[in-house]
Scaffold this motif. Structure first.
Motif, PDB file in Angstrom:
ATOM      1  N   UNK A 127       0.871  -0.620   0.253  1.00 46.63           N
ATOM      2  CA  UNK A 127      -0.213  -0.203  -0.143  1.00 46.63           C
ATOM      3  C   UNK A 127       0.903   1.604  -0.010  1.00 46.63           C
ATOM      4  N   UNK A 128       2.235   1.663   0.334  1.00 47.95           N
ATOM      5  CA  UNK A 128       2.542   2.442   0.931  1.00 47.95           C
ATOM      6  C   UNK A 128       3.082   2.715  -0.521  1.00 47.95           C
ATOM      7  N   UNK A 129       3.999   1.813  -0.899  1.00 41.13           N
ATOM      8  CA  UNK A 129       4.453   1.919  -2.244  1.00 41.13           C
ATOM      9  C   UNK A 129       3.741   2.538  -3.109  1.00 41.13           C
ATOM     10  N   UNK A 130       2.126   2.081  -3.149  1.00 45.14           N
ATOM     11  CA  UNK A 130       1.282   2.297  -4.395  1.00 45.14           C
ATOM     12  C   UNK A 130       1.219   3.829  -3.682  1.00 45.14           C
ATOM     13  N   UNK A 131       0.499   4.243  -3.005  1.00 46.79           N
ATOM     14  CA  UNK A 131       0.803   5.378  -2.666  1.00 46.79           C
ATOM     15  C   UNK A 131       1.906   6.651  -2.805  1.00 46.79           C
ATOM     16  N   UNK A 132       3.066   5.878  -2.596  1.00 49.66           N
ATOM     17  CA  UNK A 132       3.485   6.357  -3.387  1.00 49.66           C
ATOM     18  C   UNK A 132       4.445   6.779  -4.903  1.00 49.66           C
ATOM     19  N   UNK A 133       3.943   5.605  -5.050  1.00 48.59           N
ATOM     20  CA  UNK A 133       4.342   5.729  -6.988  1.00 48.59           C
ATOM     21  C   UNK A 133       3.077   7.117  -7.015  1.00 48.59           C
ATOM     22  N   UNK A 134       2.063   6.709  -6.979  1.00 50.02           N
ATOM     23  CA  UNK A 134       0.778   7.514  -7.246  1.00 50.02           C
ATOM     24  C   UNK A 134       1.040   9.264  -6.517  1.00 50.02           C
ATOM     25  N   UNK A 135       1.175   8.995  -5.477  1.00 52.33           N
ATOM     26  CA  UNK A 135       1.839  10.909  -5.639  1.00 52.33           C
ATOM     27  C   UNK A 135       2.869  10.901  -6.185  1.00 52.33           C
ATOM     28  N   UNK A 136       4.322  10.035  -6.940  1.00 56.24           N
ATOM     29  CA  UNK A 136       5.376  10.822  -7.490  1.00 56.24           C
ATOM     30  C   UNK A 136       4.286  11.073  -8.665  1.00 56.24           C
ATOM     31  N   UNK A 137       3.487  10.779  -9.693  1.00 57.56           N
ATOM     32  CA  UNK A 137       2.267  11.289 -10.767  1.00 57.56           C
ATOM     33  C   UNK A 137       1.793  12.176 -10.488  1.00 57.56           C
ATOM     34  N   UNK A 138       1.714  12.308  -9.348  1.00 53.89           N
ATOM     35  CA  UNK A 138       0.786  13.432  -9.137  1.00 53.89           C
ATOM     36  C   UNK A 138       2.053  15.482  -9.191  1.00 53.89           C
TER      37      UNK A 138
END
Length: 142
Positions: A127-138
């Motif tokens: 979950x943490x990795x997915x959120x970090x990837x999403x934030x990076x995309x944003x």
């Protein structure tokens, strides 16, 4: 209107975190809830978790430092919790955000004044990795 992938990822993380918290405290009656504050004027708030007379819960699924708009989102969550008269007002956030809320600020003062308990979110590594990837995309790098 279709939710953006970042919104879907955040909603999914919030749902998972709520379920983990419910399991931790042994309460399955807590669920997302819309509370009407003023029916005549259609004023309401949506809570991530609520049990009548017991719990009001807001969850903020963000990792890392906060930008101004993100601090306003946390302040909005705290304001929503301050409007509810229940013994257990819970704000679930990542440790980075919890550490920021522990510092001296007007937002931290509001948390204390309204007896809001700030809990560290129990993120799985996935979950943490997915959120970090999403934030990076944003373009919200941490």
């Amino acid at each position: 209107m279709k939710k953006s992938s970042s919104s879907i990822n955040q909603s999914s993380a919030e749902k998972t975190l709520l379920n983990k918290y419910k399991k931790l405290i042994g309460n399955t009656r807590i669920k997302p809830q819309r509370l009407i504050l003023d029916e005549e004027n259609n004023v309401y708030i949506d809570l991530d978790g609520y049990e009548e007379g017991q719990y009001a819960i807001e969850i903020y699924a963000h990792i890392g430092s906060l930008k101004a708009g993100q601090r306003k989102k946390i302040a909005t969550d705290i304001l929503k919790l301050s409007l509810i008269d229940v013994p257990n007002k819970i704000l679930i956030v990542h440790n980075d955000v919890k550490n920021w809320l522990d510092k001296n600020s007007w937002i931290a003062s509001a948390v204390k004044k309204h007896n809001i308990k700030v809990e560290s979110a129990d993120y799985s590594k996935t979950m943490e990795e997915k959120i970090r990837r999403t934030q990076k995309k944003q373009n919200r790098t941490t």
